[in-house]
Design a protein around this motif. Structure first.
Motif, short mmCIF file in Angstrom:
data_model
loop_
_atom_site.label_atom_id
_atom_site.label_comp_id
_atom_site.label_asym_id
_atom_site.label_seq_id
_atom_site.Cartn_x
_atom_site.Cartn_y
_atom_site.Cartn_z
N GLY A 63 -5.87 -6.23 12.81
CA GLY A 63 -4.54 -6.53 12.31
C GLY A 63 -4.54 -6.90 10.84
O GLY A 63 -5.55 -7.34 10.29
N LEU A 64 -3.40 -6.74 10.20
CA LEU A 64 -3.28 -7.04 8.78
C LEU A 64 -3.55 -8.50 8.48
O LEU A 64 -4.29 -8.84 7.55
CB LEU A 64 -1.87 -6.67 8.30
CG LEU A 64 -1.54 -7.01 6.84
CD1 LEU A 64 -2.44 -6.24 5.89
CD2 LEU A 64 -0.08 -6.75 6.54
N PHE A 65 -2.96 -9.41 9.28
CA PHE A 65 -3.14 -10.84 9.02
C PHE A 65 -4.60 -11.24 9.15
O PHE A 65 -5.13 -12.01 8.34
CB PHE A 65 -2.28 -11.66 9.99
CG PHE A 65 -0.81 -11.40 9.85
CD1 PHE A 65 -0.28 -10.85 8.68
CD2 PHE A 65 0.07 -11.69 10.88
CE1 PHE A 65 1.07 -10.61 8.55
CE2 PHE A 65 1.43 -11.46 10.76
CZ PHE A 65 1.93 -10.92 9.59
N ALA A 118 -3.77 -6.09 1.77
CA ALA A 118 -2.62 -5.44 2.40
C ALA A 118 -2.36 -4.07 1.80
O ALA A 118 -2.10 -3.09 2.52
CB ALA A 118 -1.38 -6.33 2.27
N SER A 119 -2.44 -3.97 0.46
CA SER A 119 -2.21 -2.68 -0.19
C SER A 119 -3.27 -1.66 0.18
O SER A 119 -2.96 -0.48 0.40
CB SER A 119 -2.18 -2.89 -1.71
OG SER A 119 -2.00 -1.67 -2.40
N ILE A 155 -0.12 -2.35 10.33
CA ILE A 155 0.76 -3.19 9.54
C ILE A 155 1.90 -3.65 10.45
O ILE A 155 2.70 -2.82 10.89
CB ILE A 155 1.34 -2.44 8.33
CG1 ILE A 155 0.20 -1.94 7.43
CG2 ILE A 155 2.28 -3.32 7.53
CD1 ILE A 155 0.68 -1.12 6.26
N PRO A 156 2.00 -4.94 10.76
CA PRO A 156 3.05 -5.40 11.67
C PRO A 156 4.44 -5.11 11.11
O PRO A 156 4.67 -5.13 9.90
CB PRO A 156 2.80 -6.91 11.76
CG PRO A 156 1.38 -7.10 11.34
CD PRO A 156 1.10 -6.02 10.34
N ASP A 157 5.34 -4.84 12.01
CA ASP A 157 6.72 -4.56 11.61
C ASP A 157 7.37 -5.76 10.95
O ASP A 157 8.29 -5.62 10.14
CB ASP A 157 7.52 -4.12 12.83
CG ASP A 157 8.91 -3.64 12.48
OD1 ASP A 157 9.01 -2.68 11.69
OD2 ASP A 157 9.89 -4.23 12.96
N THR A 158 6.87 -6.98 11.26
CA THR A 158 7.45 -8.19 10.67
C THR A 158 7.26 -8.23 9.16
O THR A 158 8.07 -8.83 8.45
CB THR A 158 6.81 -9.44 11.30
OG1 THR A 158 5.38 -9.35 11.16
CG2 THR A 158 7.16 -9.55 12.77
N VAL A 159 6.19 -7.61 8.65
CA VAL A 159 5.97 -7.58 7.21
C VAL A 159 7.10 -6.82 6.53
O VAL A 159 7.61 -7.23 5.47
CB VAL A 159 4.61 -6.94 6.88
CG1 VAL A 159 4.44 -6.77 5.39
CG2 VAL A 159 3.48 -7.80 7.44
N ILE A 160 7.51 -5.71 7.12
CA ILE A 160 8.59 -4.90 6.55
C ILE A 160 9.92 -5.64 6.64
O ILE A 160 10.71 -5.67 5.69
CB ILE A 160 8.68 -3.54 7.27
CG1 ILE A 160 7.31 -2.85 7.28
CG2 ILE A 160 9.73 -2.66 6.64
CD1 ILE A 160 6.73 -2.59 5.92
N TYR A 178 6.16 1.15 1.71
CA TYR A 178 5.32 0.08 2.25
C TYR A 178 4.60 -0.68 1.14
O TYR A 178 4.62 -1.91 1.09
CB TYR A 178 4.30 0.65 3.23
CG TYR A 178 4.89 1.22 4.49
CD1 TYR A 178 6.04 0.68 5.06
CD2 TYR A 178 4.31 2.30 5.13
CE1 TYR A 178 6.60 1.21 6.20
CE2 TYR A 178 4.85 2.83 6.28
CZ TYR A 178 5.99 2.28 6.83
OH TYR A 178 6.53 2.82 7.95
N THR A 179 3.94 0.07 0.26
CA THR A 179 3.20 -0.59 -0.82
C THR A 179 4.15 -1.31 -1.78
O THR A 179 3.80 -2.35 -2.35
CB THR A 179 2.35 0.42 -1.59
OG1 THR A 179 3.18 1.50 -2.07
CG2 THR A 179 1.25 1.00 -0.70
N GLY A 180 5.36 -0.77 -1.97
CA GLY A 180 6.34 -1.45 -2.80
C GLY A 180 6.76 -2.78 -2.21
O GLY A 180 6.87 -3.79 -2.92
N LEU A 181 6.98 -2.80 -0.89
CA LEU A 181 7.35 -4.05 -0.23
C LEU A 181 6.20 -5.05 -0.26
O LEU A 181 6.41 -6.26 -0.45
CB LEU A 181 7.76 -3.77 1.22
CG LEU A 181 9.04 -2.95 1.39
CD1 LEU A 181 9.28 -2.65 2.87
CD2 LEU A 181 10.24 -3.69 0.81
#
Length: 511
Positions: free
Chosen positions: A106-108, A209-210, A296-301, A480-483
């Motif tokens: 996972g990302l975290f 993350a990126s 990448i979890p949807d919560t990040v977006i 994604y990378t912009g966010l």
């Protein structure tokens, strides 16, 4: 008389009257004596293993962005960024599966792992610890300064064999706030070191993350490139069969082979990009990641907050710049106070070990004294004035840095918002183009069978479909990378990636 002077000297430098700010609660007689003895000679160590965002963000923000300075970007056909992203990519709908050992990361968790091993964080934490020791050095000036030694008489005289034991102590009584200003300055520098650590934490989180987003990007593009090779290979096979049967030109198989080789080259290029990002993530995490599924979890977006104004008090770079202004102001104040006098009380004790004590001319004599002393560096050839000018310029530079950080954040916020909106519009156009090209390919296939279309037309249609698909994926992951960059720029990394109240190499971040 010497006995009475010695008693007065000892009472004068007792810990009860010197540093009441550092006295602990009395629990029992033994602990009280122990604590007083320790605090007589040194302050308690400064605790530096935590950083409070609340304490760092307590500064007045005098630049109020106007509405026309931070334009709100409206979405074309969706209420928020997450709605458009999830409708365009089924792979990112909903929450991902939980971590599967050895298979999915996972990302975290990846961010937490990177933070636990990166030397940048280790260096920042070491700087914090060192600055905590500097605070203790500054506070030590509140305590008695004791020195001593053994000396002989003048070696050119007949009493050169004399030895004299000397012991002296100095206690500051009043110094016009010079020590207090020095302590405040070192405490501000500690805040600066903590803010720089937050900058490093956010930077590592952003890099991780990126990198994961770009790994997912090129994994999808590699799949598209593989599909393109399969599609071109099928056309090449058909062209070869028709050429052998004499239905079409012998040049068709050669043209198809050329396009196939170009598609294979494109696959190698995309695979190279994928491996480069995988190597980058391996450097961040310290182990091979090529077999892992990264999500990448949807919560990040959803929680990126792209269309809300940034809170400058929560941005680590702004925190660091604001503390820099405070440091410059305190340094200026310390320079100003350095020319003020300091009132000390001094005590000395001398014991002749061999021969006469020159202070009272007694054999093996003991001598003690207590005196008041006022001292000041009121003139140093203009050095104090020069230091004050230098401190003033440093303060101006620190204020300019605050404005630089503000403008940089503002520019990046505008750029990211513009990029996201443009990519959203581009994805809509590319989706239409992909559908149109797919329909064109079907028509070309029928016309190719009838001999009204060449193999080049069919190959161009095949390439256009995969080119549109590749551009769609690039646009999607640009969003994604912009966010992710927006989260980093606006200081939301610690909230979104769950870094608060987490031990990072023994360092804890408190919101």
């Amino acid at each position: 008389m010497n006995f009475i002077k010695s008693k007065i000297w000892l009472l004068l430098f007792s810990p009860l009257s010197l540093s009441p700010a550092y006295a602990d609660s009395v629990k029992n007689p033994l602990s009280s004596v122990k604590n007083n003895l320790q605090q007589l000679f040194s302050p308690p160590p400064t605790q530096v293993n935590q950083v409070s965002i609340n304490s760092l963000s307590k500064f007045d923000w005098d630049i109020t962005p106007k509405q026309d300075q931070l334009p709100m970007v409206t979405l074309a056909n969706a209420t928020n960024t997450a709605d458009l992203v999830t409708t365009q990519n089924q792979n990112f709908q909903g929450s991902r599966q939980s971590l599967i050992a050895g298979n999915e990361l996972g990302l975290f968790e990846a961010i937490h792992q990177a933070l636990q091993r990166r030397p940048e964080i280790t260096q920042s934490i070491a700087n914090i610890a060192g600055q905590g020791a500097n605070i203790d050095v500054a506070k030590a000036q509140y305590f008695p300064q004791i020195s001593g030694g053994v000396s002989t008489a003048d070696l050119t005289t007949g009493e050169r064999g004399r030895q004299l034991l000397n012991l002296s102590a100095t206690q500051v009584l009043y110094d016009f706030g010079k020590i207090k200003t020095s302590v405040n300055l070192e405490e501000a520098r500690l805040l600066k070191a903590q803010a720089e650590t937050l900058v490093s934490v956010d930077d590592i989180a952003y890099q991780t993350a990126s990198t994961i987003a770009n790994i997912n990007r090129y994994q999808e593009i590699v799949k598209i490139a593989e599909q393109q090779i399969k599609g071109v290979a099928r056309i090449a096979e058909i062209a070869n069969l028709r050429a052998k049967a004499g239905i079409s030109s012998q040049a068709d198989p050669i043209q198809a082979q050329s396009i196939l080789e170009a598609a294979q080259s494109n696959l190698l290029t995309q695979q190279t990009q994928l491996k480069q990002y995988q190597q980058r993530l391996q450097t961040l995490l310290g182990y091979d990641v090529t077999t892992l599924n990264l999500n990448i979890p949807d919560t990040v977006i959803r929680n990126a907050g792209l269309y809300t104004d940034p809170s400058f008090n929560q941005i680590p770079k702004m925190m660091s710049a604001q503390v820099g202004v405070q440091i410059a102001a305190l340094d200026k104040e310390r320079t100003k106070r350095s020319s003020y006098p300091t009132l000390n009380i001094k005590g000395s004790l001398s014991q002749a070990l061999n021969g006469k004590n020159p202070n009272n001319n007694e054999d093996d004599g003991l001598y003690s004294s207590i005196m008041l002393e006022a001292s000041s560096d009121f003139f140093q050839g203009g050095a104090n004035r020069a230091r004050q000018r230098s401190a003033s310029y440093a303060e101006q530079a620190a204020k300019a840095e605050v404005n630089m950080v503000y403008l940089d954040v503002l520019e990046q916020v505008r750029s990211i918002r513009e990029q996201v909106e443009n990519k959203q519009k581009q994805m809509e156009v590319l989706s239409l183009r992909k559908n149109t090209t797919a329909r064109t390919k079907e028509l070309y296939q029928e016309q190719y069978k009838l001999g009204t279309r060449t193999v080049v037309d069919l190959l161009n249609a095949e390439q256009s479909i995969h080119s549109a698909a590749q551009e769609i994926e690039n646009a999607r992951y640009d969003i994604y990378t912009g966010l992710i960059q927006y989260i980093y720029v606006t200081g939301h990394s610690r909230d979104i990636y769950h870094l608060n109240h987490t031990s990072i190499q023994g360092f804890e971040i408190l919101p």
